[in-house]
Scaffold this active site. Structure first.
Site, PDB file in Angstrom:
ATOM      1  CG  ASP A 279       0.027   0.525   5.630  1.00 17.11           C
ATOM      2  OD1 ASP A 279       0.785   1.095   4.777  1.00 17.11           O
ATOM      3  OD2 ASP A 279      -0.949   0.248   5.564  1.00 17.11           O
TER       4      ASP A 279
ATOM      5  CD  GLU B  55      -2.449  -0.936   0.620  1.00 21.32           C
ATOM      6  OE1 GLU B  55      -2.722  -1.924  -0.804  1.00 21.32           O
ATOM      7  OE2 GLU B  55      -1.923  -1.723   1.116  1.00 21.32           O
TER       8      GLU B  55
END
Length: 408
Positions: free
Chosen positions: A84, A174
Site C-alpha cells: 500500500d 502497513e
C-alpha cells in the site's frame, strides 16, 4: 552491471507505481481498498512466472512465495515489504519522472508550478549529478514502499549462486497500523529463522529500534440545554475536550520532540453540542514511559469527569505496534548481518531510532526479530518524496549480499 541493474529496478518500480494501491484508514476490511488486490495479483503472477515455489495469494491481498536455495543447512531467511501507499490527501495516482539533479531548484510540475526548492529541502544536495526519481508533485512518489517491492522482486529474478531458502511476503495496509503484517501467519506462510523489512530511510540507514505505539479515543458526553436556560445545566463537550488537552505538556508533541523523545499527539476530533470524540496517538521508545503516558490519559479522564459530574468521559486505548528492540534476544543474526553487508559494500551505516513503525515491529512482537534497512528514498508521505537511483541500487545490493552472507 550497475547501469543494467538501475534500469531493471527503475522499470519495475514504474510498472508497480502504475497500479494505484492507497490504503484507507477509515475502512475496516483487510485489505482496506480493492486496488491492493490488483497489486497483489500482479506480484503473485510475476512470482509464478519467475519460477518461485509455494506462491500463495489470499483474500487479504497477502502474497508469499519461496525462492528455493541450494544450501540445505543455511538458515531460512525472509524479506517483507508492503504494497500500500499512504493517503495524505494528495492524488492516489502516481506519475513518476527521472531527472538528473544539477544542484538547482527542480520543477516537478510546470503546469501547476510545483517546485522542489533546495533551500527548503537541503537533504537533496548530496545527490548532485545523480539521476533521481520524483513524482509530478501531485502525489507522493510511492517509494514507500514500492521501491522495496521492486528490490525484492528484482532479487527474486536475479538471485543465483549459493543461498538458502528465501521467503518473501508482500502485505497490505502497513500505512494504517501494520494490519497486513499483524495478520501474517508465521508458522505456515512466513516460517523463517529471521527476516528483514526494507522500508523508508536514506542510504545506509538501519532500524532495529522504533516507537512503541498506541491509539487513544476519548469520548466526552455533555448535557444539552437551550442557552437561555443553560446556567447550571448545560455541559459543553467541546470544553471538556479542551480542558482534557490542556492537561498535557505542549512541548511533548511531535512538533517539539526528536530522537528518542516520546509524545502524545491529539490529531482528530469530531464534536457537536452533545458529544465530542477526541483521538490521540501515544508514542515512546521506553516501555516504562510508554506505560506512564497511557496511564496519564486515564488519570486526566478521571479529573475531567470529576470537574463535570453530570457529563461523562470514556477512554479506549489500544496498542498499535511495539519497539523492535523489545524482541532482541541472544540471536542477533538478522541485525549483525546487515552491518556485515554494509561493510562489504562500503556503505556507511546510519543507525536511527525510527520515530514510527514498520511491519518488522509487528513481526518482532510475534517473536520473529525483523530489523529494517533502507530503500534510499527521502521525504516520505510528501509530494517532495524522492529516490536517488544509485541509492536504490545499493538497497538491492544489500538485500542480495544478505542472502549470500546468511548461507555462509
Amino acid at each position: 552491471m550497475t547501469d543494467n541493474l538501475a534500469r531493471q529496478l527503475t522499470s519495475r518500480f514504474y510498472r508497480y507505481l502504475a497500479v494505484t494501491s492507497q490504503s484507507d484508514a477509515k475502512a475496516t476490511t483487510l485489505p482496506s481498498t480493492p486496488e491492493q488486490h490488483a497489486m497483489a495479483q500482479l506480484l503473485a503472477d510475476e512470482l509464478r512466472a519467475l519460477g518461485l515455489a509455494e506462491v500463495v495469494i489470499d483474500e487479504h491481498a497477502t502474497v508469499t512465495a519461496v525462492k528455493k536455495g541450494n544450501c540445505p543447512h543455511a538458515p531460512r531467511v525472509g524479506f517483507i515489504a508492503h504494497i500500500d501507499t499512504v493517503d495524505v490527501g494528495l492524488s492516489p495516482h502516481i506519475h513518476p519522472q527521472t531527472l538528473t539533479f544539477t544542484g538547482e531548484d527542480i520543477c516537478l510540475n510546470e503546469q501547476l508550478q510545483i517546485w522542489l526548492r533546495t533551500a527548503e529541502h537541503p537533504e537533496i544536495l548530496p545527490y548532485v549529478g545523480q539521476e533521481i526519481i520524483f513524482s509530478d508533485g501531485t502525489s507522493v512518489l510511492g517509494a514507500d514502499n514500492k521501491a522495496a517491492v521492486s528490490v525484492v522482486m528484482t532479487l527474486m529474478e536475479n538471485l543465483s549462486g549459493d543461498h538458502g531458502d528465501v521467503v518473501v511476503a508482500f502485505v497490505p495496509d502497513e500505512e494504517i497500523g501494520l494490519r497486513g503484517a499483524k495478520a501474517l501467519d508465521l508458522s505456515s506462510r512466513f516460517n523463517v529463522d529471521f527476516a528483514w523489512t526494507i522500508d523508508c530511510c536514506e542510504l545506509g540507514e538501519v532500524v532495529y529500534e522504533n516507537f512503541n505505539a498506541a491509539a487513544a479515543q476519548i469520548r466526552f458526553t455533555g448535557v444539552t440545554a437551550h442557552p437561555m436556560s443553560g446556567k447550571g445545566v448545560l455541559v459543553n463537550p467541546l470544553l471538556m475536550a479542551h480542558d482534557f488537552i490542556s492537561a498535557f505538556d505542549r512541548v511533548e508533541t511531535p512538533e517539539h520532540t526528536e530522537g528518542r523523545e516520546g509524545y502524545v499527539w491529539f490529531n482528530d476530533m469530531q464534536a457537536n453540542a452533545s458529544e465530542a470524540v477526541l483521538k490521540a496517538s501515544i508514542r515512546d521508545f521506553d516501555l516504562a514511559s510508554f506505560a506512564a503516558r497511557k496511564q496519564k490519559i486515564g488519570e486526566v479522564a478521571q479529573q475531567i469527569a470529576a470537574r463535570y459530574p453530570t457529563g461523562k468521559v470514556e477512554v479506549t486505548i489500544s496498542d498499535t505496534y511495539s519497539n523492535i528492540s523489545n524482541a532482541i534476544g541472544d540471536d542477533r543474526r538478522a541485525i549483525d548481518l546487515i552491518f556485515t553487508a554494509l561493510q562489504e559494500l562500503a556503505i556507511e551505516p546510519k543507525v536511527i531510532p525510527m520515530r514510527g513503525g514498520t511491519d518488522g515491529a509487528a513481526l518482532s512482537a510475534k517473536g520473529l526479530l525483523t530489523p529494517n534497512f533502507f530503500t534510499g528514498a527521502h521525504n516520505f508521505h510528501s509530494k517532495f518524496e524522492f529516490l536517488p537511483v544509485p541509492s536504490f541500487v545499493k538497497s538491492y545490493q544489500v538485500a542480495e549480499k544478505l542472502c549470500y552472507l546468511a548461507a555462509k
